[in-house]
Design a protein around this motif. Structure first.
Motif, PDB file in Angstrom:
ATOM      1  N   ARG A   1       0.815  -1.226   0.000  1.00 34.48           N
ATOM      2  CA  ARG A   1       0.000   0.000   0.000  1.00 34.48           C
ATOM      3  C   ARG A   1       0.845   1.271   0.000  1.00 34.48           C
ATOM      4  O   ARG A   1       0.323   2.372  -0.114  1.00 34.48           O
ATOM      5  CB  ARG A   1      -0.931   0.028   1.221  1.00 34.48           C
ATOM      6  CG  ARG A   1      -2.065  -0.965   1.189  1.00 34.48           C
ATOM      7  CD  ARG A   1      -2.855  -0.917   2.480  1.00 34.48           C
ATOM      8  NE  ARG A   1      -2.029  -1.193   3.640  1.00 34.48           N
ATOM      9  CZ  ARG A   1      -1.601  -0.271   4.516  1.00 34.48           C
ATOM     10  NH1 ARG A   1      -1.978   0.986   4.381  1.00 34.48           N
ATOM     11  NH2 ARG A   1      -0.830  -0.608   5.529  1.00 34.48           N
TER      12      ARG A   1
ATOM     13  N   ASN B   1      18.977   3.006  -4.106  1.00 29.02           N
ATOM     14  CA  ASN B   1      18.335   3.786  -5.164  1.00 29.02           C
ATOM     15  C   ASN B   1      18.223   2.920  -6.410  1.00 29.02           C
ATOM     16  O   ASN B   1      19.225   2.491  -6.972  1.00 29.02           O
ATOM     17  CB  ASN B   1      19.133   5.055  -5.461  1.00 29.02           C
ATOM     18  CG  ASN B   1      18.273   6.083  -6.154  1.00 29.02           C
ATOM     19  OD1 ASN B   1      17.431   5.732  -6.985  1.00 29.02           O
ATOM     20  ND2 ASN B   1      18.453   7.338  -5.807  1.00 29.02           N
TER      21      ASN B   1
ATOM     22  N   PHE C   1      11.843   4.388 -10.338  1.00 25.29           N
ATOM     23  CA  PHE C   1      12.649   3.353  -9.679  1.00 25.29           C
ATOM     24  C   PHE C   1      12.367   1.951 -10.233  1.00 25.29           C
ATOM     25  O   PHE C   1      13.087   1.009  -9.924  1.00 25.29           O
ATOM     26  CB  PHE C   1      12.362   3.345  -8.167  1.00 25.29           C
ATOM     27  CG  PHE C   1      12.618   4.681  -7.516  1.00 25.29           C
ATOM     28  CD1 PHE C   1      13.909   5.164  -7.397  1.00 25.29           C
ATOM     29  CD2 PHE C   1      11.576   5.463  -7.030  1.00 25.29           C
ATOM     30  CE1 PHE C   1      14.159   6.395  -6.797  1.00 25.29           C
ATOM     31  CE2 PHE C   1      11.806   6.687  -6.438  1.00 25.29           C
ATOM     32  CZ  PHE C   1      13.104   7.159  -6.323  1.00 25.29           C
TER      33      PHE C   1
HETATM   34  P1  NAP Z   1       5.567   4.484   2.363  1.00 26.32           P
HETATM   35  O1  NAP Z   1       4.682   5.104   1.347  1.00 26.32           O
HETATM   36  O2  NAP Z   1       5.520   4.977   3.778  1.00 26.32           O
HETATM   37  O3  NAP Z   1       5.327   2.915   2.334  1.00 26.32           O
HETATM   38  C1  NAP Z   1       5.759   2.008   3.318  1.00 26.32           C
HETATM   39  C2  NAP Z   1       4.680   0.957   3.442  1.00 26.32           C
HETATM   40  O4  NAP Z   1       5.144  -0.083   4.297  1.00 26.32           O
HETATM   41  C3  NAP Z   1       3.369   1.494   4.048  1.00 26.32           C
HETATM   42  O5  NAP Z   1       2.276   1.023   3.299  1.00 26.32           O
HETATM   43  C4  NAP Z   1       3.375   0.885   5.450  1.00 26.32           C
HETATM   44  O6  NAP Z   1       2.077   0.714   5.962  1.00 26.32           O
HETATM   45  C5  NAP Z   1       4.044  -0.445   5.137  1.00 26.32           C
HETATM   46  N1  NAP Z   1       4.522  -1.147   6.310  1.00 26.32           N
HETATM   47  C6  NAP Z   1       4.937  -0.656   7.502  1.00 26.32           C
HETATM   48  N2  NAP Z   1       5.276  -1.662   8.337  1.00 26.32           N
HETATM   49  C7  NAP Z   1       5.064  -2.800   7.643  1.00 26.32           C
HETATM   50  C8  NAP Z   1       5.219  -4.187   7.949  1.00 26.32           C
HETATM   51  N3  NAP Z   1       5.626  -4.598   9.156  1.00 26.32           N
HETATM   52  N4  NAP Z   1       4.922  -5.098   6.999  1.00 26.32           N
HETATM   53  C9  NAP Z   1       4.490  -4.707   5.791  1.00 26.32           C
HETATM   54  N5  NAP Z   1       4.294  -3.420   5.439  1.00 26.32           N
HETATM   55  C10 NAP Z   1       4.601  -2.485   6.351  1.00 26.32           C
HETATM   56  O7  NAP Z   1       7.106   4.631   1.895  1.00 26.32           O
HETATM   57  P2  NAP Z   1       7.695   4.597   0.413  1.00 26.32           P
HETATM   58  O8  NAP Z   1       7.919   5.970  -0.075  1.00 26.32           O
HETATM   59  O9  NAP Z   1       6.904   3.645  -0.409  1.00 26.32           O
HETATM   60  O10 NAP Z   1       9.131   3.966   0.704  1.00 26.32           O
HETATM   61  C11 NAP Z   1       9.281   2.668   1.236  1.00 26.32           C
HETATM   62  C12 NAP Z   1      10.779   2.419   1.492  1.00 26.32           C
HETATM   63  O11 NAP Z   1      11.479   2.465   0.237  1.00 26.32           O
HETATM   64  C13 NAP Z   1      11.442   3.482   2.392  1.00 26.32           C
HETATM   65  O12 NAP Z   1      12.448   2.869   3.165  1.00 26.32           O
HETATM   66  C14 NAP Z   1      12.085   4.433   1.385  1.00 26.32           C
HETATM   67  O13 NAP Z   1      13.197   5.133   1.919  1.00 26.32           O
HETATM   68  C15 NAP Z   1      12.509   3.451   0.323  1.00 26.32           C
HETATM   69  N6  NAP Z   1      12.687   4.001  -1.016  1.00 26.32           N
HETATM   70  C16 NAP Z   1      13.628   3.368  -1.767  1.00 26.32           C
HETATM   71  C17 NAP Z   1      13.834   3.756  -3.058  1.00 26.32           C
HETATM   72  C18 NAP Z   1      14.850   3.010  -3.855  1.00 26.32           C
HETATM   73  O14 NAP Z   1      15.035   3.320  -5.044  1.00 26.32           O
HETATM   74  N7  NAP Z   1      15.550   2.031  -3.256  1.00 26.32           N
HETATM   75  C19 NAP Z   1      13.085   4.812  -3.617  1.00 26.32           C
HETATM   76  C20 NAP Z   1      12.105   5.417  -2.837  1.00 26.32           C
HETATM   77  C21 NAP Z   1      11.895   4.997  -1.532  1.00 26.32           C
HETATM   78  P3  NAP Z   1       1.399   1.922   6.830  1.00 26.32           P
HETATM   79  O15 NAP Z   1       1.303   3.077   5.906  1.00 26.32           O
HETATM   80  O16 NAP Z   1       0.093   1.368   7.291  1.00 26.32           O
HETATM   81  O17 NAP Z   1       2.349   2.177   7.988  1.00 26.32           O
END
Ligand code: NAP
Length: 267
Positions: free
Chosen positions: A12, A128, A241
């Motif tokens: 989500r 990234n 990404f």
């Molecule tokens: P986000 O929108 O906050 O999404 C994180 C999701 O994980 C939310 O839906 C959250 O649910 C869920 N979550 C939390 N605890 C969980 C668990 N125990 N089990 C399963 N799901 C869980 O963040 P985002 O922007 O998508 O980024 C996610 C991660 O990717 C971050 O660490 C960010 O820094 C990283 N990122 C990486 C890249 C890359 O290229 N590597 C690029 C962008 C972002 P709730 O909302 O209900 O808490």
């Protein structure tokens, strides 16, 4: 091409939603299940925005998810608190992790690397997944051989939990591998407001900007006598990404080692 069965943790989330789209729209990928921390026992199609996705169960218990699903790959896009545990558990079940979640500690990365060699399984962690960002890091490493003074300015949306960003840390590590050690700035400089000079990594400085409206941006500024040079990359949406995530899923199936950084799997 063989079908690759995939579990997505964090479906989500902003990255997770793009990953669901990627998997659903790639012929040789199959979404086997999703892992969330709520909605146990529901189907993904019951959740807002996923009505078109059929037959994908939602799990909240990773062990149950891995036991019930014959998956090949776990894509983790969650939070630093749970991401490392997810990757570790997946490896223990013979499932290869592709991790985009940022903010892992050096100890967590080390532990995962050791587990990969013990299990002889691939695992790719990339702070990234944007291919342009990887090139920015590579070009910065090239430039750092000639420019020893460098400041990294990373700019992200204000929902980001970790600072500095994984990309900034990775850039600093890559630069450090080739840069002559130098403590930058005036030897007697004093911060009149704490933090003004940013974080110190081997004498170079990293500055983290957090603002609504931003997605993921970084500029690496080099300076020497009479000249500066800036290398900059901007991600304008999270779809940027996904080409990297796709390459990582395909590559992890052919690997039996731990890889940190997309640059290590791109030709
Ligand atoms: P986000 O929108 O906050 O999404 C994180 C999701 O994980 C939310 O839906 C959250 O649910 C869920 N979550 C939390 N605890 C969980 C668990 N125990 N089990 C399963 N799901 C869980 O963040 P985002 O922007 O998508 O980024 C996610 C991660 O990717 C971050 O660490 C960010 O820094 C990283 N990122 C990486 C890249 C890359 O290229 N590597 C690029 C962008 C972002 P709730 O909302 O209900 O808490």
């Amino acid at each position: 091409m063989n079908i690759i069965k995939i579990i997505i943790a964090g479906p989500r989330g902003r990255m997770g939603r793009e990953a669901v789209n990627l998997v659903m729209n790639t012929e040789h990928f199959e979404l086997a299940a999703v892992l969330d921390h709520k909605y146990e026992g529901m189907m993904l199609s019951d959740l807002e925005g996923f009505q078109a996705v059929s037959n994908v169960p939602v799990y909240t218990d990773i062990e149950k998810c891995l036991q019930d699903t014959e998956a090949d790959v776990l894509i983790d896009l969650t939070t630093p608190e749970v991401g490392a545990y997810h990757a570790k558990t997946a490896l223990n079940y013979g499932v290869r992790p592709v991790v985009g979640t940022t903010g892992f500690t050096t100890e967590q990365l080390q532990e995962l690397a050791e587990l990969c060699s013990e299990k002889e399984l691939g695992c790719i962690i990339a702070p990234n997944f944007a291919i342009g960002a990887v090139l920015m890091m590579k070009f910065s490493q090239m430039a750092a051989k000639y420019f020893h003074d460098v400041e990294i300015i990373e700019m992200h949306h204000d929902h980001k939990l970790d600072a500095p960003s994984g990309t900034a840390v990775k850039t600093a590590e890559m630069i450090s591998a080739v840069r002559e050690m130098k403590r930058q700035g005036h030897p007697n400089e004093k911060e009149t407001i704490e933090g003004a000079r940013g974080a110190d990594y081997n004498g170079m400085h990293i500055h983290s900007v957090r603002l609504p409206g931003l997605i993921a941006h970084q500029q690496v500024m080099f300076g020497s006598d009479g000249q500066t040079m800036t290398i900059r990359h901007d991600s304008y949406n999270r779809a940027s990404f996904m080409s990297g995530v796709k390459v990582a899923v395909e590559t992890v199936m052919k690997q039996n080692t731990f890889v940190y950084g997309l640059e290590n799997i791109l030709d």
